[in-house]
Design an enzyme around this catalytic site. Structure first.
Site, PDB file in Angstrom:
ATOM      1  N   LEU A  53       0.821  -1.218   0.000  1.00 14.03           N
ATOM      2  CA  LEU A  53       0.000   0.000   0.000  1.00 14.03           C
ATOM      3  C   LEU A  53       0.850   1.261   0.000  1.00 14.03           C
ATOM      4  O   LEU A  53       0.450   2.297  -0.519  1.00 14.03           O
ATOM      5  CB  LEU A  53      -0.925   0.014   1.222  1.00 14.03           C
ATOM      6  CG  LEU A  53      -1.957  -1.112   1.322  1.00 14.03           C
ATOM      7  CD1 LEU A  53      -2.696  -1.042   2.655  1.00 14.03           C
ATOM      8  CD2 LEU A  53      -2.949  -1.041   0.161  1.00 14.03           C
ATOM      9  N   GLN A 113       5.157   2.849   1.329  1.00 14.90           N
ATOM     10  CA  GLN A 113       6.384   2.596   2.061  1.00 14.90           C
ATOM     11  C   GLN A 113       7.125   3.889   2.372  1.00 14.90           C
ATOM     12  O   GLN A 113       6.970   4.902   1.694  1.00 14.90           O
ATOM     13  CB  GLN A 113       7.298   1.643   1.295  1.00 14.90           C
ATOM     14  CG  GLN A 113       7.870   2.184  -0.010  1.00 14.90           C
ATOM     15  CD  GLN A 113       8.715   1.143  -0.701  1.00 14.90           C
ATOM     16  OE1 GLN A 113       8.192   0.296  -1.426  1.00 14.90           O
ATOM     17  NE2 GLN A 113      10.019   1.185  -0.481  1.00 14.90           N
ATOM     18  N   PHE A 115      11.670   3.524   6.816  1.00 17.50           N
ATOM     19  CA  PHE A 115      11.838   2.473   7.811  1.00 17.50           C
ATOM     20  C   PHE A 115      10.716   1.441   7.840  1.00 17.50           C
ATOM     21  O   PHE A 115      10.790   0.485   8.585  1.00 17.50           O
ATOM     22  CB  PHE A 115      11.963   3.099   9.207  1.00 17.50           C
ATOM     23  CG  PHE A 115      12.981   4.185   9.280  1.00 17.50           C
ATOM     24  CD1 PHE A 115      14.330   3.880   9.211  1.00 17.50           C
ATOM     25  CD2 PHE A 115      12.603   5.510   9.380  1.00 17.50           C
ATOM     26  CE1 PHE A 115      15.280   4.878   9.258  1.00 17.50           C
ATOM     27  CE2 PHE A 115      13.547   6.516   9.427  1.00 17.50           C
ATOM     28  CZ  PHE A 115      14.898   6.204   9.359  1.00 17.50           C
ATOM     29  N   LYS A 165       7.170  -0.542   5.648  1.00 20.48           N
ATOM     30  CA  LYS A 165       6.299  -0.780   4.497  1.00 20.48           C
ATOM     31  C   LYS A 165       4.921  -1.150   5.025  1.00 20.48           C
ATOM     32  O   LYS A 165       4.812  -1.779   6.082  1.00 20.48           O
ATOM     33  CB  LYS A 165       6.847  -1.915   3.625  1.00 20.48           C
ATOM     34  CG  LYS A 165       8.160  -1.575   2.934  1.00 20.48           C
ATOM     35  CD  LYS A 165       8.628  -2.725   2.047  1.00 20.48           C
ATOM     36  CE  LYS A 165       9.915  -2.355   1.324  1.00 20.48           C
ATOM     37  NZ  LYS A 165      10.385  -3.459   0.446  1.00 20.48           N
ATOM     38  N   VAL A 166       3.897  -0.761   4.298  1.00 17.58           N
ATOM     39  CA  VAL A 166       2.525  -1.081   4.706  1.00 17.58           C
ATOM     40  C   VAL A 166       1.877  -1.947   3.630  1.00 17.58           C
ATOM     41  O   VAL A 166       1.885  -1.584   2.449  1.00 17.58           O
ATOM     42  CB  VAL A 166       1.687   0.194   4.937  1.00 17.58           C
ATOM     43  CG1 VAL A 166       0.271  -0.178   5.371  1.00 17.58           C
ATOM     44  CG2 VAL A 166       2.340   1.091   5.985  1.00 17.58           C
ATOM     45  N   LYS A 177       1.696  -2.863   9.009  1.00 18.38           N
ATOM     46  CA  LYS A 177       2.870  -1.988   8.932  1.00 18.38           C
ATOM     47  C   LYS A 177       4.075  -2.795   9.397  1.00 18.38           C
ATOM     48  O   LYS A 177       4.106  -3.274  10.529  1.00 18.38           O
ATOM     49  CB  LYS A 177       2.664  -0.762   9.826  1.00 18.38           C
ATOM     50  CG  LYS A 177       3.756   0.290   9.739  1.00 18.38           C
ATOM     51  CD  LYS A 177       3.348   1.513  10.569  1.00 18.38           C
ATOM     52  CE  LYS A 177       4.337   2.644  10.458  1.00 18.38           C
ATOM     53  NZ  LYS A 177       3.888   3.828  11.236  1.00 18.38           N
ATOM     54  N   ASP A 223       1.481  16.436  14.589  1.00 22.96           N
ATOM     55  CA  ASP A 223       1.813  16.416  13.159  1.00 22.96           C
ATOM     56  C   ASP A 223       0.537  16.286  12.332  1.00 22.96           C
ATOM     57  O   ASP A 223       0.455  15.470  11.412  1.00 22.96           O
ATOM     58  CB  ASP A 223       2.782  15.272  12.849  1.00 22.96           C
ATOM     59  CG  ASP A 223       3.431  15.415  11.471  1.00 22.96           C
ATOM     60  OD1 ASP A 223       3.526  16.562  10.974  1.00 22.96           O
ATOM     61  OD2 ASP A 223       3.843  14.395  10.891  1.00 22.96           O
TER      62      ASP A 223
END
Length: 439
Positions: free
Chosen positions: A18, A20, A23, A25-26, A41, A134
């Protein structure tokens, strides 16, 4: 590598990638037993440890389990192997709110709906002692029903992060969305800073562009600190008035979240969501001792987070990082790579003892003299976290350990003091401050 068909922890079948980052990747994944879609994740422990982001990952886990709200991405469970950490999260199908806004401004009623959901969720987070820090459209997702979900709590702060003055002291967030008091690097109230960011989000939803946007970062910061912005003529008068109170550069006179929720424009069609009751503190405390043990006993398959429905303050997640290096040779710096290399060249030259060679990842220092166990050699690696923020790690790659320690203590570390921002590790940080990375 294609992950399709891989079964994780005998529970989740991984599907397409989906997204990245540096650090993590999803992946889209399916729960084999229930058929439910989730987002997995995958975080590389070694990578986050090397750049000092372990505390940030721990914080994200803590916050996501502490906050349970319909408009916050839900964390189902956390799993760990020797090299990876896996977050099994709610799969949010609609993508980022940013994608929607990038096509142009939203209709007033749609923008208001998202703003209501955002404010409602942030109000809940604040009630739990959590400040996001954030907030921006890229961190706001949309589900299949078009409802908003807040994600990415990596920079968030818990109430216990405050110092003795009761304020937060770490600059976090994305420049265009960040509050003036955060830019000023003075202590700030996390709740008030989040309110400012929510105001910027509202402006972007209604305008299709940022209230503070300059190619020159210094000029943008100047406008933010002065609260200099103009509302487009299509903004309703009540929105202009509300934004003037939200984007007030003085945090003490800035409107509070409860007053935003009482505002007549905000109230149109607003439905307050009843949030699930949190567990009693004694229920949490009785389970805390079991959690760390669960990770150390059977990290490959035991889901420690099923034991608790919320985390308490001070909970230790170090079991996720079984081989975390407690090195005395890491520091963060705000100098650029060229200045860092130059400093090590200066040290090598002034000592008249070392030859220095440059590599793709840093430099190598080698003693011209032969010691007890050959020539002392030191590898220096430089990791870029952001353009203006680096992690530096140096370690012995040859020679005698005692000679290395003596050189570090007497010469190397004192010589580096003018470029070091913070030393990493308990032995190097007398204030025991957590390092938080500026994005």
């Amino acid at each position: 590598m294609d992950k399709n068909g891989i079964v994780l922890m005998r529970k989740y079948e991984l599907g397409r990638l989906l997204g990245q980052g540096t650090f993590a990747k999803v992946y889209h994944a399916r729960n084999i037993k229930t058929g439910e879609s989730v987002a997995i994740k995958v975080i590389d422990k070694q990578k986050v440890a090397k750049v000092g982001l372990i505390d940030q990952i721990k914080r994200e886990i803590s916050v996501m389990r502490l906050v349970r709200h319909p408009h916050v991405v839900f964390l189902h469970e956390v799993m760990a192997s020797k090299t990876k950490i896996y977050f099994a999260m709610e799969y949010v199908k609609g993508g980022e709110l940013f994608d929607k806004v990038s096509k142009g401004k939203l209709k007033e009623n749609i923008a208001r709906k998202y703003f209501q959901q955002l404010i409602g969720a942030i109000d809940y987070c604040h009630s739990r002692g959590v400040y996001h820090r954030d907030l921006k459209p890229e961190n706001l997702l949309l589900d299949e029903n078009g409802d908003l979900k807040i994600s990415d709590f990596g920079l968030s702060a818990l109430r216990e992060s405050k110092q003795q003055d009761g304020l937060l002291h770490t600059t976090c967030g994305t420049p265009a969305y960040v509050a003036p008091e955060v830019i000023g690097k003075k202590g700030y109230d996390g709740a008030k800073a989040d309110v400012w960011s929510c105001g910027v989000v509202l402006y972007v939803l209604l305008a299709g562009f940022l209230p503070f946007h300059e190619q020159n970062l210094v000029e943008m910061y100047r406008k933010i600190t002065k609260g200099e912005f103009k509302c487009p003529n299509w903004f309703p008068p009540e929105v202009k008035k509300l934004l003037s109170r939200i984007l007030d550069p003085n945090p003490n006179s800035r409107i509070k979240i409860e007053k935003i929720m009482e505002n007549s424009w905000f109230q149109k069609g607003f439905k307050k969501i009843e949030t699930p009751k949190s567990p009693e503190s004694h229920q949490i405390d009785s389970l805390i001792s079991d959690v760390h043990a669960a990770f150390s006993v059977k990290p490959m398959s035991y889901n420690a987070f099923d034991l608790i429905s919320s985390l308490s303050q001070g909970f230790d997640l170090s079991g996720l990082f079984e081989k975390e290096e407690r090195s005395e040779s890491k520091f963060t710096t705000k100098k650029d790579a060229k200045e860092i290399v130059s400093k090590f060249e200066e040290i090598a030259t002034s000592s008249e003892r070392f030859n220095l060679t440059k590599s793709d990842v840093g430099v190598k220092m080698e003693d011209k003299r032969e010691g007890r166990k050959g020539h002392l050699a030191i590898d220096v690696e430089i990791f870029e976290v952001t353009n203006s923020f680096h992690m530096v790690e140096f370690k012995k790659s040859g020679g005698d350990t005692m000679e290395y320690k003596q050189f570090c203590d007497r010469e190397l570390r004192p010589s580096l003091k003018d470029i070091v921002w913070k030393w990493q590790g308990n032995n190097n940080n007398s204030n025991n401050e957590k390092i938080e990375v500026i994005h």
